[in-house]
Design an enzyme around this catalytic site. Structure first.
Site, PDB file in Angstrom:
ATOM      1  N   GLU A   5      -1.144  -8.429   7.117  1.00  0.00           N
ATOM      2  CA  GLU A   5       0.262  -8.371   6.690  1.00  0.00           C
ATOM      3  C   GLU A   5       0.580  -9.460   5.671  1.00  0.00           C
ATOM      4  OE1 GLU A   5       2.644  -6.238   7.047  1.00  0.00           O
ATOM      5  OE2 GLU A   5       1.415  -4.909   8.242  1.00  0.00           O
ATOM      6  N   GLN A  55       3.204  -8.568  -1.553  1.00  0.00           N
ATOM      7  CA  GLN A  55       3.139  -8.561  -3.028  1.00  0.00           C
ATOM      8  C   GLN A  55       1.748  -8.224  -3.584  1.00  0.00           C
ATOM      9  OE1 GLN A  55       4.574 -12.103  -2.216  1.00  0.00           O
ATOM     10  NE2 GLN A  55       6.560 -11.964  -3.190  1.00  0.00           N
ATOM     11  N   THR A  56       0.874  -7.628  -2.774  1.00  0.00           N
ATOM     12  CA  THR A  56      -0.471  -7.311  -3.255  1.00  0.00           C
ATOM     13  C   THR A  56      -0.862  -5.899  -2.811  1.00  0.00           C
ATOM     14  OG1 THR A  56      -0.992  -9.649  -2.962  1.00  0.00           O
ATOM     15  CG2 THR A  56      -2.843  -8.199  -3.397  1.00  0.00           C
ATOM     16  N   TYR A  95      -0.697 -16.096  -5.129  1.00  0.00           N
ATOM     17  CA  TYR A  95       0.361 -16.527  -4.201  1.00  0.00           C
ATOM     18  C   TYR A  95      -0.234 -17.410  -3.092  1.00  0.00           C
ATOM     19  CZ  TYR A  95       3.147 -12.777  -6.290  1.00  0.00           C
ATOM     20  OH  TYR A  95       3.811 -11.959  -7.158  1.00  0.00           O
ATOM     21  N   TYR A 108      10.459  -9.299   8.148  1.00  0.00           N
ATOM     22  CA  TYR A 108       9.661  -8.076   8.000  1.00  0.00           C
ATOM     23  C   TYR A 108       8.292  -8.235   8.682  1.00  0.00           C
ATOM     24  CZ  TYR A 108       6.548  -4.692   5.940  1.00  0.00           C
ATOM     25  OH  TYR A 108       5.607  -3.714   5.783  1.00  0.00           O
ATOM     26  N   ASP A 158      11.211  -3.441   4.549  1.00  0.00           N
ATOM     27  CA  ASP A 158      10.931  -4.029   3.234  1.00  0.00           C
ATOM     28  C   ASP A 158      11.474  -3.086   2.160  1.00  0.00           C
ATOM     29  OD1 ASP A 158       9.215  -1.907   3.189  1.00  0.00           O
ATOM     30  OD2 ASP A 158       7.422  -3.048   2.681  1.00  0.00           O
ATOM     31  N   CYS A 187       8.233  14.921  -3.356  1.00  0.00           N
ATOM     32  CA  CYS A 187       8.959  15.589  -2.264  1.00  0.00           C
ATOM     33  C   CYS A 187       8.232  16.837  -1.764  1.00  0.00           C
ATOM     34  CB  CYS A 187      10.373  15.948  -2.714  1.00  0.00           C
ATOM     35  SG  CYS A 187      11.349  14.506  -3.166  1.00  0.00           S
ATOM     36  N   CYS A 238       6.191  16.036   1.206  1.00  0.00           N
ATOM     37  CA  CYS A 238       6.834  15.169   2.198  1.00  0.00           C
ATOM     38  C   CYS A 238       7.100  15.897   3.530  1.00  0.00           C
ATOM     39  CB  CYS A 238       8.149  14.650   1.643  1.00  0.00           C
ATOM     40  SG  CYS A 238       8.970  13.535   2.790  1.00  0.00           S
TER      41      CYS A 238
HETATM   42 FE1  SF4 Z   1      11.384  13.183  -1.228  1.00  0.00          FE
HETATM   43 FE2  SF4 Z   1      10.498  12.795   1.231  1.00  0.00          FE
HETATM   44 FE3  SF4 Z   1      11.309  10.732  -0.180  1.00  0.00          FE
HETATM   45 FE4  SF4 Z   1      13.056  12.514   0.692  1.00  0.00          FE
HETATM   46  S1  SF4 Z   1      11.818  11.150   1.948  1.00  0.00           S
HETATM   47  S2  SF4 Z   1      12.967  11.641  -1.335  1.00  0.00           S
HETATM   48  S3  SF4 Z   1      11.869  14.390   0.536  1.00  0.00           S
HETATM   49  S4  SF4 Z   1       9.560  12.045  -0.644  1.00  0.00           S
END
Ligand code: SF4
Length: 360
Positions: A62, A67-68, A107, A145, A163, A223, A226
């Site tokens: 962690e 930052q890497t 860092y 975090y 984060d 998306c 997703c």
């Molecule tokens: Fe797109 Fe999924 Fe992000 Fe929503 S959570 S913006 S559907 S990638």
């Protein structure tokens, strides 16, 4: 009404719909959690720190990942754990050896924090990592975090690690507006993240959100890949990349920096400074002529040269003053030949060039 106005109204209505009501927020975890956990378990990258529950190893990962990028961290992580396999081994190591193992990762403050925290765990906790976020936060280099990430991943605690990636993911899913750096957005997202953190498999949940932010819900989101697209307000709005809005770039802050040039024959005195990219050497630096004494220097006469130096955050007016060193410090004296190829902090390099202190 013109077609353009009708279009604008439709977009405005879609954006309004994208803002989630409190009742919907309460229902969200039930829909999002199972879908995202299932996706994570099927798709997760096989990363070395995901093959262990050892809090020490998870902590090292962690800190390195701050930052890497993951690909950069992997070889450093493996070498570091080979050299310092336990928190006790790290605690009893010399700081120079720790910094050498970190060399190239940047860092360096992180390496010093890791070493200092290891000493505290060895000394005050008998080598056993504390398992509560509050106790973890008391260790050097561990912020909110990181404490939540370690507590959830290594100890299975229901802690919300928030984060920048998590802010982006949750702001999009819940259609929260605001700029990326807004305190209001961060606090709204944190509230949601705490609600979502409650449930089975807290460690997997933390990593599932991280993984979605790293692999799918990128600044330019994918998306179509997703697992929670059907529950995502930003996706429904038609332009998910608008969430959250970009942070406003701050105006660089005007400031004065005084560099002290102490000379012994043709040699000049420089001090070591750890920066994001590694070790550099710099002329001793203070904010005013009067504060030079606090570093053990006595400034002499008018500035030898002055110039402007801009960084992301500062618009600096640099003044270089001749000075005598009244006591020795941790720096070194360098001849003009020594300066050749030496990594120098940018304002120091500018000053040395302006004053023609290089050998060629
Ligand atoms: Fe797109 Fe999924 Fe992000 Fe929503 S959570 S913006 S559907 S990638």
């Amino acid at each position: 009404m013109s077609a353009r106005k009708v279009g604008a109204r439709k977009v405005g209505a879609a954006r309004k719909r994208a803002v989630t009501s409190p009742a919907t927020l309460a229902l969200r975890p039930k829909r999002i959690r199972p879908a995202l956990l299932a996706w994570y378990r099927a798709q997760r990258r096989d990363l070395p720190w995901r093959r262990t529950r050892d809090p020490y190893a998870i902590w090292v990962s962690e800190i390195m990942l701050q930052q890497t990028r993951v690909e950069t961290v992997i070889p450093f992580y493996e070498r570091f754990l080979d050299k310092f396999p336990t928190v006790d081994a790290l605690a009893s190591a010399d700081e120079d050896d720790v910094l050498a193992a970190w060399s190239g990762l940047g860092y360096y403050r992180r390496a010093r924090g890791l070493h200092a925290a290891a000493s505290i765990v060895a000394r005050e906790h008998s080598g056993t990592f504390p398992d509560h976020p509050t106790e973890l936060r008391a260790l050097p280099g561990i912020g909110e975090y990181t404490a939540a990430a370690i507590a959830s991943i290594a100890f299975g605690r229901e802690a919300a690690a928030v984060d920048g990636n998590v802010v982006r993911v949750l702001a999009r899913i819940h259609g929260l507006r605001g700029t990326r750096d807004s305190a209001r957005l961060k606090s709204d997202v944190t509230r949601l993240a705490h609600a979502l953190a409650r449930g089975p498999a807290p460690g997997d949940w933390t990593q599932a959100l991280m993984e979605l932010g790293a692999m799918v819900c990128l600044p330019r989101p994918k998306c179509e890949e997703c697992p929670v697209a059907r529950a995502c307000d930003a996706h429904r709005s038609g332009d998910a990349s608008r969430y959250p809005e970009p942070a406003r770039k701050p105006e660089p802050r005007a400031a004065v920096e005084v560099l002290l040039l102490a000379r012994r024959g043709r040699s000049i005195y420089l001090e070591k400074a750890a920066t994001r990219t590694g070790i550099t050497w710099t002329l001793p630096s203070v904010t005013t002529r009067e504060s030079a004494a606090s570093l053990g220097f006595k400034p002499l006469g008018e500035p030898l040269t002055s110039f402007r130096h801009r960084t992301y955050a500062h618009d600096l007016r640099i003044e270089v003053l001749a000075a005598t060193a009244s006591r020795s410090r941790r720096g070194r004296w360098f001849t003009p030949d020594d300066l050749d190829g030496l990594p120098l902090r940018a304002p120091t390099l500018k000053a040395i060039k302006r004053l023609r202190l290089l050998s060629s």
